[in-house]
Design an enzyme around this catalytic site. Structure first.
Site, PDB file in Angstrom:
ATOM      1  N   HIS A  53       0.845  -1.191   0.000  1.00 50.49           N
ATOM      2  CA  HIS A  53       0.000   0.000   0.000  1.00 50.49           C
ATOM      3  C   HIS A  53       0.884   1.245   0.000  1.00 50.49           C
ATOM      4  CE1 HIS A  53      -3.865  -1.967   1.823  1.00 50.49           C
ATOM      5  NE2 HIS A  53      -3.324  -2.708   0.868  1.00 50.49           N
ATOM      6  N   GLU A  55       1.027   3.898   1.895  1.00 50.22           N
ATOM      7  CA  GLU A  55       1.585   4.294   3.186  1.00 50.22           C
ATOM      8  C   GLU A  55       2.722   3.365   3.606  1.00 50.22           C
ATOM      9  OE1 GLU A  55      -2.894   5.175   3.179  1.00 50.22           O
ATOM     10  OE2 GLU A  55      -1.608   3.520   2.554  1.00 50.22           O
ATOM     11  N   CYS A  83      -6.005   1.970   5.939  1.00 44.34           N
ATOM     12  CA  CYS A  83      -6.683   0.757   6.384  1.00 44.34           C
ATOM     13  C   CYS A  83      -6.061   0.303   7.711  1.00 44.34           C
ATOM     14  CB  CYS A  83      -6.547  -0.335   5.327  1.00 44.34           C
ATOM     15  SG  CYS A  83      -4.854  -0.947   5.143  1.00 44.34           S
ATOM     16  N   CYS A  86      -2.249  -0.539   7.462  1.00 44.42           N
ATOM     17  CA  CYS A  86      -1.413   0.655   7.390  1.00 44.42           C
ATOM     18  C   CYS A  86      -1.433   1.419   8.708  1.00 44.42           C
ATOM     19  CB  CYS A  86      -1.868   1.545   6.239  1.00 44.42           C
ATOM     20  SG  CYS A  86      -1.564   0.802   4.622  1.00 44.42           S
TER      21      CYS A  86
END
Length: 154
Positions: A53, A55, A83, A86
């Site tokens: 992801h 991040e 999410c 993360c």
């Protein structure tokens, strides 16, 4: 005084790069003392890695650059609310602040649902700012999913 819009624009550039690669268009940048330390974009499909992801990618790069898994004093700018995966990494990194473009009512784990940075799981006090360039951050996500739905119809 840091202008959050300047750095959110940089996160949006990363989201656009993800969009161009047919990834969900989310981008992130980590900033320290007014300078970008690292950038990240979604690359889950490209890397066949569900943890890739925006991040997480930005956090990994910052950790390598600063040679530390703890990232105190940094601010994370992300185009979409992180999410739970993360959020956990953000908590572990000990960053100081998160600036979020758009909230994610389905999977967001900072404000919308789990509020992990406020739970007893988190032993840090992470400042959170939301709604920075929200319209632009929402538009790129909505455009991506609209296009995806149209392609599936055909």
């Amino acid at each position: 005084m840091v202008d959050d819009k300047v750095f959110m624009k940089e996160a949006l550039k990363q989201a656009k790069k993800a969009y161009e690669k047919n990834e969900i268009p989310i981008g992130a940048v980590l900033v320290k003392d007014g300078k970008i330390i690292s950038r990240g974009r979604n690359s889950v499909i490209e890397k066949n890695d569900m943890t890739s992801h925006a991040e997480i990618n930005a956090l990994r790069k910052a950790g390598k650059k600063l040679e530390n898994y703890r990232l105190p004093g940094l601010t994370l700018y992300t185009t979409l609310e992180p999410c739970s995966m993360c959020a956990g990494a953000i908590i572990e990194s000990r960053i100081e602040r998160i600036v979020i473009g758009a909230l994610d009512p389905k999977r967001g784990a900072i404000i919308s649902n789990l509020e992990l940075t406020k739970s007893t799981v988190s032993n840090t006090d992470i400042a959170v700012t939301t709604g920075v360039m929200e319209k632009e951050c929402l538009e790129i996500i909505q455009e991506f999913f609209r296009g995806l739905r149209e392609r599936k119809k055909k």
